[in-house]
Design a protein around this motif. Structure first.
Motif, PDB file in Angstrom:
ATOM      1  N   UNK A 276     -35.036  25.251 -13.988  1.00 49.93           N
ATOM      2  CA  UNK A 276     -34.908  24.752 -13.026  1.00 49.93           C
ATOM      3  C   UNK A 276     -34.511  24.123 -12.394  1.00 49.93           C
ATOM      4  N   UNK A 277     -33.523  24.623 -11.742  1.00 54.01           N
ATOM      5  CA  UNK A 277     -32.237  23.899 -10.947  1.00 54.01           C
ATOM      6  C   UNK A 277     -32.379  22.561 -10.138  1.00 54.01           C
ATOM      7  N   UNK A 278     -33.892  22.414  -8.702  1.00 53.79           N
ATOM      8  CA  UNK A 278     -34.048  20.698  -8.244  1.00 53.79           C
ATOM      9  C   UNK A 278     -35.077  19.844  -9.332  1.00 53.79           C
ATOM     10  N   UNK A 279     -35.747  21.209 -10.006  1.00 50.39           N
ATOM     11  CA  UNK A 279     -35.957  19.034 -11.488  1.00 50.39           C
ATOM     12  C   UNK A 279     -34.916  19.175 -12.088  1.00 50.39           C
ATOM     13  N   UNK A 280     -33.834  19.444 -13.012  1.00 46.19           N
ATOM     14  CA  UNK A 280     -33.062  19.307 -13.780  1.00 46.19           C
ATOM     15  C   UNK A 280     -32.050  18.534 -12.935  1.00 46.19           C
ATOM     16  N   UNK A 281     -31.704  18.207 -11.685  1.00 41.43           N
ATOM     17  CA  UNK A 281     -31.205  17.472 -11.458  1.00 41.43           C
ATOM     18  C   UNK A 281     -32.065  16.862 -10.801  1.00 41.43           C
ATOM     19  N   UNK A 282     -33.141  16.631  -9.960  1.00 45.60           N
ATOM     20  CA  UNK A 282     -33.645  15.303 -10.193  1.00 45.60           C
ATOM     21  C   UNK A 282     -33.844  14.434 -11.530  1.00 45.60           C
ATOM     22  N   UNK A 283     -34.276  15.036 -13.133  1.00 46.19           N
ATOM     23  CA  UNK A 283     -34.690  14.229 -13.744  1.00 46.19           C
ATOM     24  C   UNK A 283     -32.838  13.387 -14.064  1.00 46.19           C
ATOM     25  N   UNK A 284     -31.591  14.372 -13.892  1.00 50.55           N
ATOM     26  CA  UNK A 284     -30.470  13.267 -13.873  1.00 50.55           C
ATOM     27  C   UNK A 284     -30.250  12.545 -12.959  1.00 50.55           C
ATOM     28  N   UNK A 285     -30.810  12.407 -11.886  1.00 51.28           N
ATOM     29  CA  UNK A 285     -30.693  11.007 -10.425  1.00 51.28           C
ATOM     30  C   UNK A 285     -31.589  10.280 -11.118  1.00 51.28           C
ATOM     31  N   UNK A 286     -32.960  10.808 -11.749  1.00 54.42           N
ATOM     32  CA  UNK A 286     -33.806  10.106 -11.613  1.00 54.42           C
ATOM     33  C   UNK A 286     -33.535   8.795 -13.443  1.00 54.42           C
ATOM     34  N   UNK A 287     -32.282   9.153 -14.500  1.00 51.68           N
ATOM     35  CA  UNK A 287     -32.375   9.045 -15.321  1.00 51.68           C
ATOM     36  C   UNK A 287     -31.425   7.983 -15.294  1.00 51.68           C
ATOM     37  N   UNK A 288     -30.230   8.009 -14.143  1.00 51.63           N
ATOM     38  CA  UNK A 288     -29.064   7.475 -14.241  1.00 51.63           C
ATOM     39  C   UNK A 288     -29.348   6.485 -13.436  1.00 51.63           C
ATOM     40  N   UNK A 289     -30.487   6.597 -12.525  1.00 49.14           N
ATOM     41  CA  UNK A 289     -31.093   4.750 -11.480  1.00 49.14           C
ATOM     42  C   UNK A 289     -31.514   4.619 -12.576  1.00 49.14           C
ATOM     43  N   UNK A 290     -32.841   4.871 -13.974  1.00 49.39           N
ATOM     44  CA  UNK A 290     -33.264   4.380 -14.472  1.00 49.39           C
ATOM     45  C   UNK A 290     -32.616   3.401 -15.589  1.00 49.39           C
ATOM     46  N   UNK A 291     -31.334   4.135 -15.916  1.00 46.59           N
ATOM     47  CA  UNK A 291     -30.765   3.813 -16.534  1.00 46.59           C
ATOM     48  C   UNK A 291     -29.480   2.174 -16.030  1.00 46.59           C
ATOM     49  N   UNK A 292     -29.244   3.010 -15.104  1.00 48.60           N
ATOM     50  CA  UNK A 292     -27.262   2.388 -14.001  1.00 48.60           C
ATOM     51  C   UNK A 292     -26.627   2.738 -14.068  1.00 48.60           C
ATOM     52  N   UNK A 293     -26.813   3.897 -13.625  1.00 49.77           N
ATOM     53  CA  UNK A 293     -25.761   4.714 -14.005  1.00 49.77           C
ATOM     54  C   UNK A 293     -25.388   5.951 -15.118  1.00 49.77           C
ATOM     55  N   UNK A 294     -23.745   6.810 -15.932  1.00 50.90           N
ATOM     56  CA  UNK A 294     -24.117   8.102 -16.483  1.00 50.90           C
ATOM     57  C   UNK A 294     -22.785   7.894 -17.348  1.00 50.90           C
ATOM     58  N   UNK A 295     -22.826   7.474 -19.070  1.00 45.44           N
ATOM     59  CA  UNK A 295     -21.221   7.197 -19.612  1.00 45.44           C
ATOM     60  C   UNK A 295     -21.039   8.796 -20.180  1.00 45.44           C
ATOM     61  N   UNK A 296     -22.026   8.999 -20.544  1.00 41.48           N
ATOM     62  CA  UNK A 296     -22.029   9.989 -22.174  1.00 41.48           C
ATOM     63  C   UNK A 296     -22.826  10.870 -21.104  1.00 41.48           C
ATOM     64  N   UNK A 297     -22.698  13.040 -21.722  1.00 42.94           N
ATOM     65  CA  UNK A 297     -23.655  13.952 -21.449  1.00 42.94           C
ATOM     66  C   UNK A 297     -23.290  14.452 -22.146  1.00 42.94           C
ATOM     67  N   UNK A 298     -24.683  15.053 -23.030  1.00 43.64           N
ATOM     68  CA  UNK A 298     -24.542  16.150 -23.795  1.00 43.64           C
ATOM     69  C   UNK A 298     -25.427  17.623 -23.230  1.00 43.64           C
ATOM     70  N   UNK A 299     -25.145  18.181 -22.781  1.00 44.12           N
ATOM     71  CA  UNK A 299     -26.017  19.178 -22.455  1.00 44.12           C
ATOM     72  C   UNK A 299     -26.264  20.466 -23.429  1.00 44.12           C
ATOM     73  N   UNK A 300     -27.445  20.183 -24.390  1.00 39.58           N
ATOM     74  CA  UNK A 300     -28.317  20.570 -25.846  1.00 39.58           C
ATOM     75  C   UNK A 300     -28.604  21.684 -26.035  1.00 39.58           C
ATOM     76  N   UNK A 301     -29.076  22.280 -24.591  1.00 45.93           N
ATOM     77  CA  UNK A 301     -29.991  23.392 -24.063  1.00 45.93           C
ATOM     78  C   UNK A 301     -29.618  24.663 -25.001  1.00 45.93           C
TER      79      UNK A 301
END
Ligand SMILES: NC(=O)c1ccc[n+]([C@@H]2O[C@H](COP(=O)([O-])OP(=O)(O)OC[C@H]3O[C@@H](n4cnc5c(N)ncnc54)[C@H](OP(=O)(O)O)[C@@H]3O)[C@@H](O)[C@H]2O)c1
Length: 254
Positions: free
Chosen positions: A68-93
């Protein structure tokens, strides 16, 4: 060797079991802040709780169906906000293998290819803001040599290797490295090869014997390569496809 991962922010999709989970564990052990997802809230909560025991950094996660595109993008933004940015991304699914039907081709395209593309497009602006980052895609040896029957899984995973290479050229100037890891058959309880062992023992045994090292790999053996490629220890490595297969494939890789 210091992998330089302490304090780095890592997002991994599909990390409640198998390779994704072991990769999340290793990042956590290296002192990174780690965010995970899967479709099941119970599995995510359990994994986060268990990882917190071994972690120095922040561990978080939320249920998300990457289809689900919207759900996925919202997850990425929420995680980025919680951690304070993104340095590494592993798309594993992955949608995994399956019958060679049109339905499976769409499913593999949507999950394996679009799931990676949408993730990459959402994380790269975050990495650029931080002056760089690393994306490590998960392909398979089924993409680099013929394996079993013609099917979407093999071809869609092959597309990821080319996509990773193109991205590595396009985003190098912004300090973003992009690589892929191609595991051979990996055994873990409840995984695809556990199912194959039960349903087709002869094929499983033949596969085992085909490995130069005489056995299937473990998720940890793949995870350590994913973590290395995503770390500062691999700062001069971009655009490669690292085959991690105990000598399962037979081609000469120049
Ligand atoms: N295992 C192998 O032999 C092997 C070999 C070569 C390559 N690979 C690749 O390695 C990667 C990991 O495979 P694996 O076998 O270790 O793990 P796996 O058993 O396929 O588990 C995948 C994880 O992804 C989650 N997941 C599945 N569909 C999802 C979706 N739509 N949205 C969000 N999460 C989802 C699962 O949790 P939920 O079900 O709770 O969502 C689980 O946490 C895949 O890309 C696979 O193609 C595996």
């Amino acid at each position: 060797m210091d992998l330089g991962l302490r304090g780095k922010n890592v997002l991994i999709t599909g990390a409640t079991q198998g390779i994704g989970r072991r990769t999340a564990n290793l990042f956590a052990e290296e002192g990174a802040n780690v965010a995970i997802c899967s479709r099941s809230p119970e599995s995510v909560n359990k994994a986060v709780k268990e990882m917190k025991v071994i972690a120095d950094g922040k561990i978080t996660g939320a249920p998300c169906n990457i289809k689900n595109k919207e759900e996925y993008e919202a997850w990425i933004e929420a995680m980025a906000e919680e951690l304070g940015g993104i340095d590494v991304f592993i798309p594993n699914v992955s949608a995994g293998g399956g019958a060679d039907s049109e339905k499976n081709w769409w499913k593999s395209f949507e999950i394996d290819v679009l799931g990676t593309v949408r993730g990459v497009e959402a994380v790269i602006p975050h990495m650029e803001k931080r002056g760089g980052g690393a994306v490590t895609m998960i392909s398979t040896t089924a993409a680099v040599e013929t394996f079993m029957v013609p099917q979407a899984y093999n071809a869609m995973k092959a597309a990821l290797i080319t996509y990773a290479k193109q991205l590595s050229q396009a985003h190098g100037e912004q300090g973003v490295r992009v690589n892929s890891v191609s595991p051979g058959p990996i055994y873990f309880d409840g995984g695809a090869w556990d199912m194959i062992k039960i349903s087709n023992e002869k094929f499983y045994e033949r596969t085992e014997k085909t490995h130069a090292l005489g056995r299937l790999g473990t998720p940890e053996e793949v995870a350590s390569c994913i973590v290395f490629l995503s770390s500062a220890a691999a700062s001069w490595v971009t655009g490669v496809n690292l085959v991690v297969d105990g000598g399962y494939t037979k081609r000469v890789q120049f």
